[in-house]
Design a protein around this motif. Structure first.
Motif, PDB file in Angstrom:
ATOM      1  N   LYS A  31     -94.521 -27.743  74.097  1.00 45.55           N
ATOM      2  CA  LYS A  31     -94.964 -27.900  72.543  1.00 45.55           C
ATOM      3  C   LYS A  31     -95.845 -26.956  72.266  1.00 45.55           C
ATOM      4  CE  LYS A  31     -95.986 -32.299  72.293  1.00 45.55           C
ATOM      5  NZ  LYS A  31     -95.686 -32.619  73.738  1.00 45.55           N
ATOM      6  N   SER A  32     -97.252 -27.133  73.085  1.00 42.25           N
ATOM      7  CA  SER A  32     -98.240 -26.036  72.732  1.00 42.25           C
ATOM      8  C   SER A  32     -97.848 -24.596  72.889  1.00 42.25           C
ATOM      9  CB  SER A  32     -99.585 -26.506  73.567  1.00 42.25           C
ATOM     10  OG  SER A  32     -99.861 -27.854  73.333  1.00 42.25           O
ATOM     11  N   THR A  33     -96.799 -24.191  74.041  1.00 41.63           N
ATOM     12  CA  THR A  33     -96.721 -23.006  74.116  1.00 41.63           C
ATOM     13  C   THR A  33     -95.885 -22.267  73.031  1.00 41.63           C
ATOM     14  OG1 THR A  33     -96.570 -23.480  76.524  1.00 41.63           O
ATOM     15  CG2 THR A  33     -95.159 -21.257  75.617  1.00 41.63           C
ATOM     16  N   LEU A  34     -94.989 -23.107  72.427  1.00 43.16           N
ATOM     17  CA  LEU A  34     -94.061 -22.858  71.257  1.00 43.16           C
ATOM     18  C   LEU A  34     -94.999 -22.658  69.924  1.00 43.16           C
ATOM     19  CD1 LEU A  34     -91.220 -22.512  69.684  1.00 43.16           C
ATOM     20  CD2 LEU A  34     -91.244 -25.022  69.558  1.00 43.16           C
ATOM     21  N   ILE A  35     -96.095 -23.449  69.581  1.00 44.94           N
ATOM     22  CA  ILE A  35     -96.716 -23.347  68.675  1.00 44.94           C
ATOM     23  C   ILE A  35     -97.577 -21.958  68.919  1.00 44.94           C
ATOM     24  CG2 ILE A  35     -99.070 -24.421  67.597  1.00 44.94           C
ATOM     25  CD1 ILE A  35     -96.659 -25.850  67.124  1.00 44.94           C
ATOM     26  N   ASN A  36     -98.003 -21.713  70.077  1.00 46.21           N
ATOM     27  CA  ASN A  36     -98.933 -20.503  70.320  1.00 46.21           C
ATOM     28  C   ASN A  36     -97.810 -19.111  70.244  1.00 46.21           C
ATOM     29  OD1 ASN A  36    -101.297 -21.701  71.072  1.00 46.21           O
ATOM     30  ND2 ASN A  36    -100.616 -21.817  73.211  1.00 46.21           N
ATOM     31  N   ARG A  37     -96.767 -19.328  70.417  1.00 42.23           N
ATOM     32  CA  ARG A  37     -95.632 -18.222  70.281  1.00 42.23           C
ATOM     33  C   ARG A  37     -95.306 -17.745  68.903  1.00 42.23           C
ATOM     34  NH1 ARG A  37     -92.037 -17.024  74.705  1.00 42.23           N
ATOM     35  NH2 ARG A  37     -90.992 -15.434  73.217  1.00 42.23           N
ATOM     36  N   LEU A  38     -95.359 -19.052  67.965  1.00 43.87           N
ATOM     37  CA  LEU A  38     -95.042 -18.933  66.627  1.00 43.87           C
ATOM     38  C   LEU A  38     -96.300 -18.831  65.574  1.00 43.87           C
ATOM     39  CD1 LEU A  38     -92.038 -21.217  66.464  1.00 43.87           C
ATOM     40  CD2 LEU A  38     -91.907 -18.858  66.580  1.00 43.87           C
ATOM     41  N   VAL A  39     -97.484 -19.001  65.950  1.00 43.03           N
ATOM     42  CA  VAL A  39     -98.548 -19.040  65.110  1.00 43.03           C
ATOM     43  C   VAL A  39     -99.689 -18.477  65.902  1.00 43.03           C
ATOM     44  CG1 VAL A  39    -100.111 -20.691  63.880  1.00 43.03           C
ATOM     45  CG2 VAL A  39     -97.855 -21.399  64.510  1.00 43.03           C
ATOM     46  N   PRO A  40     -99.799 -16.867  65.654  1.00 38.53           N
ATOM     47  CA  PRO A  40    -100.708 -15.926  66.411  1.00 38.53           C
ATOM     48  C   PRO A  40    -102.129 -16.670  65.963  1.00 38.53           C
ATOM     49  CG  PRO A  40     -99.028 -14.867  65.377  1.00 38.53           C
ATOM     50  CD  PRO A  40     -98.679 -16.393  64.802  1.00 38.53           C
ATOM     51  N   GLY A  41    -102.863 -16.900  67.016  1.00 36.53           N
ATOM     52  CA  GLY A  41    -104.260 -17.263  66.688  1.00 36.53           C
ATOM     53  C   GLY A  41    -104.493 -18.844  66.834  1.00 36.53           C
ATOM     54  N   ALA A  42    -103.185 -19.377  66.964  1.00 39.08           N
ATOM     55  CA  ALA A  42    -103.318 -20.962  66.910  1.00 39.08           C
ATOM     56  C   ALA A  42    -104.011 -21.509  68.248  1.00 39.08           C
ATOM     57  CB  ALA A  42    -101.989 -21.649  66.969  1.00 39.08           C
ATOM     58  N   GLN A  43    -103.744 -20.823  69.304  1.00 37.53           N
ATOM     59  CA  GLN A  43    -104.415 -21.256  70.527  1.00 37.53           C
ATOM     60  C   GLN A  43    -104.237 -22.575  70.989  1.00 37.53           C
ATOM     61  OE1 GLN A  43    -108.285 -19.300  70.379  1.00 37.53           O
ATOM     62  NE2 GLN A  43    -107.557 -17.503  71.152  1.00 37.53           N
ATOM     63  N   ALA A  44    -103.240 -23.037  70.648  1.00 38.58           N
ATOM     64  CA  ALA A  44    -103.027 -24.742  71.182  1.00 38.58           C
ATOM     65  C   ALA A  44    -103.241 -24.698  72.541  1.00 38.58           C
ATOM     66  CB  ALA A  44    -101.807 -25.285  70.523  1.00 38.58           C
ATOM     67  N   PRO A  45    -103.909 -25.752  73.065  1.00 34.63           N
ATOM     68  CA  PRO A  45    -103.964 -25.765  74.707  1.00 34.63           C
ATOM     69  C   PRO A  45    -102.642 -25.928  75.377  1.00 34.63           C
ATOM     70  CG  PRO A  45    -104.664 -27.584  73.638  1.00 34.63           C
ATOM     71  CD  PRO A  45    -104.700 -26.828  72.588  1.00 34.63           C
ATOM     72  N   THR A  46    -102.550 -25.492  76.596  1.00 36.37           N
ATOM     73  CA  THR A  46    -101.237 -25.553  77.280  1.00 36.37           C
ATOM     74  C   THR A  46    -101.551 -26.236  78.630  1.00 36.37           C
ATOM     75  OG1 THR A  46    -101.538 -23.271  78.156  1.00 36.37           O
ATOM     76  CG2 THR A  46     -99.975 -23.675  76.096  1.00 36.37           C
ATOM     77  N   GLY A  47    -100.693 -26.963  79.178  1.00 38.54           N
ATOM     78  CA  GLY A  47    -100.972 -27.334  80.495  1.00 38.54           C
ATOM     79  C   GLY A  47     -99.776 -27.205  81.520  1.00 38.54           C
ATOM     80  N   GLU A  48    -100.257 -27.134  82.911  1.00 42.60           N
ATOM     81  CA  GLU A  48     -99.106 -26.981  83.820  1.00 42.60           C
ATOM     82  C   GLU A  48     -98.372 -28.206  84.099  1.00 42.60           C
ATOM     83  OE1 GLU A  48     -98.155 -24.093  85.253  1.00 42.60           O
ATOM     84  OE2 GLU A  48     -99.399 -22.946  83.847  1.00 42.60           O
TER      85      GLU A  48
END
Length: 310
Positions: free
Chosen positions: A183-200
């Protein structure tokens, strides 16, 4: 005589405890507090607020088109209001729960919100093929199901993202799904600057680490036509706001056959002449109701039959 302060309009774009972040039509964001002890505003609400120094107070929540939420025995968790669609993001790895997928779809159906199912990690061919086959009943029901690869680079990955962007264009979309699905990776790809945290992904538990704690609204485009809402990961999705008798009507494959039952109040569990039971198709790839879907219905019916009514 002092002038009565004017109420201003705004959009709730984030929620933190008892206060929310409201965005004005001009794009300014400020913290607003609710009137009273409990905030009634959720992300996606259109509100009327009153300025007070550098903050504000929520005076009124305008009528909602819908409210997407889950409810268990302990509490109600509201994700967002006034949605155009819910994107249920699952992945080939970690293996997704069909029960959790079904619950999210039922909650969307109950609020008449369009669901969109997206299966991530098409770059893992064997795992993806197995997961894609599990989604055949959902494609047959008429749900839009899209492949996606957020990790891979190249034309194939770009094509899957472009196909998804077409479905998102001009809509406010809540991105929902288990932790680790992307989810957060998708947000980061589509919204430049969102920098939603991602987890492994935690391999030991075969599930993701929680990275989002509250819903957040992001504008995808400068014109503010398209929005993505990042949501918290969840382990359980309670449906106790839905009655057991409503359940079949919120599951398209069961709904298709419910009118064929001999009894108008058929529970679709044991009655003779039940059109739903007759449509359960044990054959792999059959055209009727899949056994896994009927099992989910039976389990949910039992759960909701025991649930206290609110």
């Amino acid at each position: 005589m002092s002038k009565t302060p004017e109420l201003e309009r705004g959009l709730v774009v984030a929620s933190h405890g008892r206060h929310v972040v409201v965005e004005t039509p001009e794009g300014r964001q400020l913290i607003c507090h609710p009137r009273g002890k409990k905030s009634q505003a959720v992300v996606g609400d259109r509100v009327l607020w009153l300025a007070s120094t550098d903050e504000g107070s929520i005076e009124k929540v305008e009528p909602r088109r819908n409210l997407f939420y889950r409810q268990d025995e302990i509490r109600t968790k509201s994700f967002a209001a006034n949605l155009d669609q819910v994107l249920i993001l699952i992945a080939a790895e970690p293996e997704f729960s069909e029960s959790q997928l079904a619950r999210a779809l039922i909650a969307a159906e109950a609020e008449r919100i369009r669901p969109l199912i997206v299966l991530n990690k098409s770059d893992l061919p064997e795992l993806f093929a197995r997961a894609w086959a599990r989604l055949e009943p959902y494609r047959r029901m008429g749900y839009t199901v899209l492949p996606l690869s957020l990790k891979a680079q190249g034309a194939g990955s770009d094509d899957t993202l472009a196909a998804l962007q077409q479905e998102l264009d001009g809509r406010a979309t809540l991105v929902l799904g288990p932790s680790g699905a992307g989810k957060s990776t998708l947000i980061n790809r589509l919204v430049p600057g969102a920098q939603a945290p991602t987890g492994e992904i935690s391999t030991a538990l075969n599930s993701g680490k929680h990275t989002t704690t509250s819903t957040r609204w992001y504008w995808v485009d400068a014109a503010h036509r398209t929005a993505l809402l990042d949501s918290p990961g969840f382990q359980e999705f309670g449906l106790q706001h839905i009655g057991a008798a409503q359940l079949a009507g919120l599951m398209p494959d069961l709904r298709e056959h419910a009118g064929e039952c001999r009894f108008y109040n058929c529970s679709h569990l044991h009655e003779p002449g039940c059109g739903v039971i007759a449509a359960v198709d044990e054959k792999a790839g059959g055209t009727g109701i899949s056994p896994s879907r009927y099992r989910i219905y039976s389990e949910l019916h039992a759960e909701l039959s025991q649930a206290p009514r609110y």
